[in-house]
Design an enzyme around this catalytic site. Sequence first.
Site, PDB file in Angstrom:
ATOM      1  N   LYS A  33      -4.000 -10.373  10.609  1.00  0.00           N
ATOM      2  CA  LYS A  33      -4.593 -11.363   9.715  1.00  0.00           C
ATOM      3  C   LYS A  33      -4.277 -12.764  10.201  1.00  0.00           C
ATOM      4  O   LYS A  33      -3.293 -12.964  10.920  1.00  0.00           O
ATOM      5  CB  LYS A  33      -3.988 -11.199   8.308  1.00  0.00           C
ATOM      6  CG  LYS A  33      -4.442  -9.953   7.565  1.00  0.00           C
ATOM      7  CD  LYS A  33      -3.815  -9.919   6.174  1.00  0.00           C
ATOM      8  CE  LYS A  33      -4.233  -8.685   5.396  1.00  0.00           C
ATOM      9  NZ  LYS A  33      -5.675  -8.629   5.078  1.00  0.00           N
ATOM     10  N   ASP A  66      -6.588  -3.283   9.686  1.00  0.00           N
ATOM     11  CA  ASP A  66      -6.393  -4.040   8.446  1.00  0.00           C
ATOM     12  C   ASP A  66      -7.074  -3.364   7.251  1.00  0.00           C
ATOM     13  O   ASP A  66      -6.872  -3.749   6.108  1.00  0.00           O
ATOM     14  CB  ASP A  66      -6.922  -5.465   8.637  1.00  0.00           C
ATOM     15  CG  ASP A  66      -6.410  -6.425   7.573  1.00  0.00           C
ATOM     16  OD1 ASP A  66      -5.467  -6.051   6.850  1.00  0.00           O
ATOM     17  OD2 ASP A  66      -6.962  -7.538   7.478  1.00  0.00           O
ATOM     18  N   ARG A 117      -7.239   2.073   2.337  1.00  0.00           N
ATOM     19  CA  ARG A 117      -8.047   3.280   2.106  1.00  0.00           C
ATOM     20  C   ARG A 117      -7.512   4.463   2.896  1.00  0.00           C
ATOM     21  O   ARG A 117      -7.725   5.614   2.511  1.00  0.00           O
ATOM     22  CB  ARG A 117      -9.521   2.986   2.409  1.00  0.00           C
ATOM     23  CG  ARG A 117      -9.808   2.663   3.832  1.00  0.00           C
ATOM     24  CD  ARG A 117     -11.116   1.895   3.993  1.00  0.00           C
ATOM     25  NE  ARG A 117     -10.990   0.489   3.602  1.00  0.00           N
ATOM     26  CZ  ARG A 117     -11.990  -0.377   3.647  1.00  0.00           C
ATOM     27  NH1 ARG A 117     -13.191  -0.009   4.045  1.00  0.00           N
ATOM     28  NH2 ARG A 117     -11.800  -1.630   3.272  1.00  0.00           N
TER      29      ARG A 117
END
Length: 479
Positions: free
Chosen positions: A262, A332, A336
């Site tokens: 990020k 990233d 999930r």
Amino acid sequence: MKVFVKNIDELTYVCDALILPLTEDKGISHYRDIDKALNGLLKEIIVSGEFSGKQNETSLVHTHGKIKSDKVLLVGLGKGREVTREKLRQAGGKAVSYLRNLNVRNVSLSCRVFSSLKLMPSDFIEGSLLSHYRFDRYRKEENHKEIKSITALSGEDLRKQINLIKTAASATLLARDLVSTPANDMTPSALVKCARALKKVSVKVIEKKQAEELGMGAYLSIARGSMEPPKFIVITYRKSNTPPIALIGKSITFDSGGISIKPAQGMEKMKYDMAGGAAVLGVMKAVSEMNLPLHIIAILPATENLPGCNASKPGDVVKTIDGKTIEIISTDAEGRLALADAIGYSKRFKPSMIIDIATLTGACSIALGNEAIAMMGNNDSLMNKMKRASEETYEKVWQMPLFDEYKDYIKSDIADLKNSAGPNGSLVTSGYFLKEFAGDIPWVHLDIAGTAWIDKDRPYVPKGATGIGVRLLLQFLKS
Ligand code: BES
Ligand code: MN
Ligand code: ZN
């Protein structure tokens, strides 16, 4: 802050500040005796236009010994016809934050206005408890302003309601504490400690080795880049012989993005990527304290997501506990992956429903800002129940669609699925991805990425970690 209920008159109860909630239309009509004792001071404040009773407006009066309370705080509820439970929470939050800044210790609350509004003082007190929060663990204790008690002056038996809001509020504050704690202290192991501190539940921790044996390749792929051992935490609460409700909370204790790293700007906030897990822990604390007659399996697939030298790489293919393969497009999109294995694992308990709560996508806050949880699922009646719980608690949910067409978005060229379809529809494609794992079990997904952290104070939520989801899920479970 302690809560008491006493059947004592406002004029004679000794405390530092007496809170008088009032509406715009009725003004001080409930408080004529107090106004008289104060030589008409309250009326003067209203006639002069200084205070009109608008929602969340406050006005402070020093009583100079004319009544037993040192101060009186008027707090506005807005128009009588428009007062809601949420407005009471907000007024309670405003009043208590105001008094706390004045370094007041013991406050009382007049309950006269509530019955005429057909509302309960407990909502006002809930707002007070929720607003009275500060995360001070990492500061030297100086200038520590704290209200010690709030006493509802009422002849009614409020014990039951007060106990409920106390339990819900303290569970919310626990969740806020866990989320606020920086990632160097709030590790997966720290979450285990917190789970083990719960009462009336059994806690099982699936360590890395056992997770490997179980085939949780998606979840484990996230942990590869970190030295912190992953902990797959399973909490069982069993006070009913029905099939369990599976409650799953995303518990990434720090999300750097991994190799798909990020941007540095704002990355410090990614300690809040375990807010789903924190909410689930809060819920379990409250559920056990309330002795709810339920059977719940709570799951926190905890790990860090870091770009260490052994980290998974974009393009890697991993296999989940139920045998599906996933191509990792972005490291990233890790949430999930963890949830896929958690959902897969939960199915072994034949749950009657699966609820997951997760800070899953940045797109969630792009769609809804910080105002609502994005809800998706495969069962309308369950989602309608969640909506009702949301209306009760004002932890707002907004349903997003899971059109069949999204299936194509997450098709991989080499595996059964891919973990990212890019920015286009990212909120719903993440939901669709999870749907593939829930199969035909009734399932609801709550994306709290926009609501778990706020940058501005609200009437009963100080800026920072909100503890969202605790009151919503509790209300859902109770009903
Ligand atoms: N934890 C983030 C989502 C997030 C972002 C939560 C901002 C709170 C605030 C999640 O793991 C993530 O990085 N999602 C990606 C998915 C994308 C790569 C498909 C996102 O939303 O950018
Ligand atoms: Mn991420
Ligand atoms: Zn994440």
